[in-house]
Design an enzyme around this catalytic site. Structure first.
Site, PDB file in Angstrom:
ATOM      1  N   VAL A 230      -0.429  -6.689 -16.272  1.00 39.28           N
ATOM      2  CA  VAL A 230      -1.570  -6.546 -15.369  1.00 39.28           C
ATOM      3  C   VAL A 230      -2.403  -5.321 -15.724  1.00 39.28           C
ATOM      4  O   VAL A 230      -3.641  -5.360 -15.684  1.00 39.28           O
ATOM      5  CB  VAL A 230      -1.079  -6.468 -13.911  1.00 39.28           C
ATOM      6  CG1 VAL A 230      -2.221  -6.118 -12.964  1.00 39.28           C
ATOM      7  CG2 VAL A 230      -0.432  -7.794 -13.496  1.00 39.28           C
ATOM      8  N   ASP A 231      -1.751  -4.229 -16.089  1.00 43.27           N
ATOM      9  CA  ASP A 231      -2.476  -2.985 -16.354  1.00 43.27           C
ATOM     10  C   ASP A 231      -3.403  -3.121 -17.556  1.00 43.27           C
ATOM     11  O   ASP A 231      -4.567  -2.717 -17.523  1.00 43.27           O
ATOM     12  CB  ASP A 231      -1.479  -1.843 -16.570  1.00 43.27           C
ATOM     13  CG  ASP A 231      -1.952  -0.543 -15.940  1.00 43.27           C
ATOM     14  OD1 ASP A 231      -3.036  -0.531 -15.337  1.00 43.27           O
ATOM     15  OD2 ASP A 231      -1.215   0.458 -16.034  1.00 43.27           O
TER      16      ASP A 231
END
Length: 702
Positions: A386-387
């Site tokens: 996600v990052d």
């Protein structure tokens, strides 16, 4: 010289430096430095597999170990400026012995003295025990039981393989195979055994890794730690009388899992342990060293090597997508031409690496979610995160607002939104991977078996969603955007509430992937500001006040890794660092005017601490990542120095020094400062987000 002129000059030199080190393929990737353990285990692996890679680099590896040893006590540390670590030192000692360093060498004598002063080999962590057991230096009975049958547990049970974080899961599977076989490999000579046996303080037959049960009950009472302590003897009994057919089936599943998760290029999960232990497990299962599978592991590990200044060491990971997205954002924050071919080339490079293959461990709990994220590394289709996905999207939005209409962006947004946890936050790789009681099992001595939500990630996602809502406003009734915008608004509301619930009493937020509260607080403030969360809310004012109170006397900010263990050191503790000063400034600039005294002092520190070419003469230094030469700047000027590790792998246990953190984050901060001095129209219409902020304000800030 006026501050504005100083900043403009710093930005000019920093941009030149950053563009000078861009790879020919138009991406960025600098060294991702960790502690010496990875290089130690590389030496052990080469010896176990009978390959000469470490031996051919012997002098460069020895130079690395020698120069990283702490001269005051002979130890090796897990990060710059922190006390020596017995496990890290023990593994370095073992590697040096395998490489043929003699007992009279100062490097070994000093390390031996340190290890004995800390209690000897009986005090090392579980992974170091496994490495000792691999060479018969410790009984396998002194290592926790790792039954292969865990891989057979269905995900519907409270605990299964997929209850663990991706990094744990991918490391456990090859260890299941190794634990079954309990191999013992020979050291180069009997003299090696003598040198390592000298590290015991007492008899070293079976060394318990758990205290007596009565002591556990007294210390922990009725707890998960006590429960798992009670389970351990039962697992040992099971291991002795395990059903042969069931174990054979489990081992087959382990090997299938490993081969399935191995990328075509040989990588697994983008980190060293699954590949290192995977190669050993494959050999135990009958694969030859020259097989495609084992050779793939070895070649992947070789690509993690970093050679410079006559030293060779292993990185824990490689960060091309992360570095490229943040470098592009830094240039764009500094008003660099978005149509510069080098920026456009970086965008194309990132778009080409979007993970669109419909597989991945994340699908175990999101089977109907379509792929669309990005991974951290070159080759890692099983574990997009996600990052990185948020970082790439932010750079794409800043380079070309029209990209909001693209299928790439819509796929990525849907994937990120689908990865939101039930608590409203986001984790790195998995969904609702929050069974933190698993950290109490005997195997876990790094407290990092799970991947729960973290404020830094929530802040990054909120920042991206805020940009998306703004850029998609002209298309808000389009059938592609209408449902996506509704989903984004719901996610923002839940994300804000997650940040409210996770804020520390002091006003800060925890930083899971960067050190520490400065990182978490900066990320959270940037995210809240992007969705127009009001400055009047106590959640924001407390965070801003806390950040300002942490400022060092010289105007910068610096937080040591010790704050993970001791909250009294939250936000402070070390000399000012470029990356952490930049984080603090970006957080403050999200809510305060550029004329604020704290911001001006921080900006002054960054502008003054930039190393210019005149301050340090250019030096031609060769560097290699794997076998690839890394482009160096023609001058050493135009960047910042930073000694401390400001990236986090496992809090309290494993830290990372991203060698570009000291560069692209200060560029972002200075660029945003300059924009704040000459504000363009408000990037976000507050009214469009007002309802979100009011809903999130319904619960008073504690």
């Amino acid at each position: 010289m006026a501050l504005r002129v100083k900043v403009a000059d710093a930005i000019h030199h920093a941009a030149e430096y950053l563009l000078a080190i861009q790879r020919p393929e138009q991406f960025w990737c600098a060294e991702l430095e960790a502690n010496s353990t990875l290089t130690s285990e590389y030496v052990m692996m080469c010896h176990i597999l009978g390959i000469d890679h470490a031996e051919t680099r012997r002098d460069k590896i020895l130079r690395y170990f020698t120069e990283r040893q702490n001269p005051e006590d002979g130890s090796w540390s897990i990060a710059y400026g922190v006390p020596g670590d017995i496990s890290t030192t023990t593994e370095a000692y073992m590697a040096l012995v395998i490489l043929g360093v003699e007992s009279y060498a100062t490097v070994l004598r000093a390390a031996k003295s340190f290890i004995l002063s800390k209690g000897g080999l009986a005090k090392v962590r579980i992974f170091t025990r496994i490495n000792l057991a691999l060479f018969g230096l410790l009984s396998w009975d002194s290592v926790p039981v790792l039954p292969a049958e865990i891989i057979l547990l269905p995900t519907q049970l409270p605990v299964s393989l997929y209850s663990f974080a991706s990094w744990t899961r991918s490391t456990l599977v090859p260890l299941f195979v190794i634990s079954h076989h309990r191999p013992v490999y020979q050291l180069p000579s009997e003299h090696c055994y003598t040198l390592i046996d000298d590290l015991w303080l007492s008899h070293h037959g079976k060394v318990p890794y758990l205290p007596p049960l009565r002591q556990m009950l007294k210390k922990h009472g009725a707890s998960w730690k006590t429960f798992f302590g009670l389970m351990e003897p039962m697992l040992r009994v099971y291991e002795r009388f395990r059903p042969v057919t069931l174990r054979k089936h489990a081992l087959t599943k382990c090997m299938d899992w490993m081969l399935d998760h191995q990328e075509e290029q040989g990588d697994t999960a983008g980190i060293i342990p699954p590949m290192l232990y995977g190669a050993i497990a494959m050999r135990l299962h009958g694969f030859s060293v020259d097989s495609k599978e084992v050779r793939g592991c070895i070649e992947a590990i070789e690509r993690f090597g970093w050679e410079t200044h006559g030293q060779y060491r292993l990185q824990s990971c490689v960060s091309p997508v992360w570095d490229t997205s943040l470098a592009a954002t830094a240039l764009l924050d500094c008003d660099w031409n978005p149509r510069d071919p080098r920026v456009e080339g970086a965008v194309r490079w990132m778009l080409d690496r979007q993970v669109l293959l419909d597989h991945g461990d994340w699908k175990m709990f999101r089977p109907h979610l379509a792929p669309g994220g990005w991974a951290f590394e070159y080759f890692n289709t099983w574990y997009p995160d996600v990052d990185d996905s948020a970082a790439v999207l932010l750079s794409l939005f800043k380079q070309d607002p029209a990209v909001v209409q693209s299928l790439n962006v819509q796929r990525a947004l849907k994937w990120i939104l689908g990865m939101q946890n039930r608590d409203g936050g986001w984790a790195a790789f998995d969904v609702d991977n929050d069974k933190v009681f698993l950290n109490d099992i005997p195997f876990s001595d790094m407290d990092a078996l799970c991947d729960p939500s973290s404020p830094d990630l929530a802040g990054h996602v909120l920042e991206v969603l805020g940009h998306y809502l703004q850029l998609s406003e002209p298309y808000k009734y389009a059938k592609t955007h209408l449902p996506l915008r509704l989903e984004a608004r719901t996610a923002i509301r839940l994300g804000i509430q997650y940040l409210r619930n996770s804020q520390e009493p002091q006003g800060s937020w925890y930083g899971r992937w960067g050190v520490n509260y400065l990182y978490g607080t900066s990320s959270s403030l940037c995210g809240l500001a992007a969705v127009a969360f009001p400055v009047s809310d106590a959640m924001v004012t407390r965070a801003v006040d806390w950040m300002k109170a942490c400022q060092n006397a010289d105007g910068g900010w610096g937080e040591g890794v010790e704050s993970y263990a001791d909250k009294s050191k939250m936000g402070t503790g070390i000399e000012s660092t470029a990356s952490q000063t930049a984080w603090a400034l970006m957080g403050l600039l999200s809510y305060l005017p550029a004329t604020d005294a704290s911001i001006k002092r921080g900006v002054e520190w960054l502008a003054e601490s930039l190393v210019r070419a005149a301050d340090e003469p250019a030096a031609s230094v060769e560097a290699f990542e794997g076998a690839l030469e890394v482009r160096a700047s023609s001058t050493s000027g135009g960047t910042w120095h930073e000694r401390h590790f400001t990236g986090t792998g496992f809090p309290n246990h494993f830290y990372i020094k991203y060698h570009l953190y000291r560069h692209y984050f200060p560029m972002m901060a200075l660029g945003r400062y300059m924009k704040a001095l000459s504000p363009s129209p408000e990037p976000h219409d507050f009214k469009k987000f007002r309802h979100l902020s009011l809903q999130a304000c319904s619960k008073p800030s504690s």
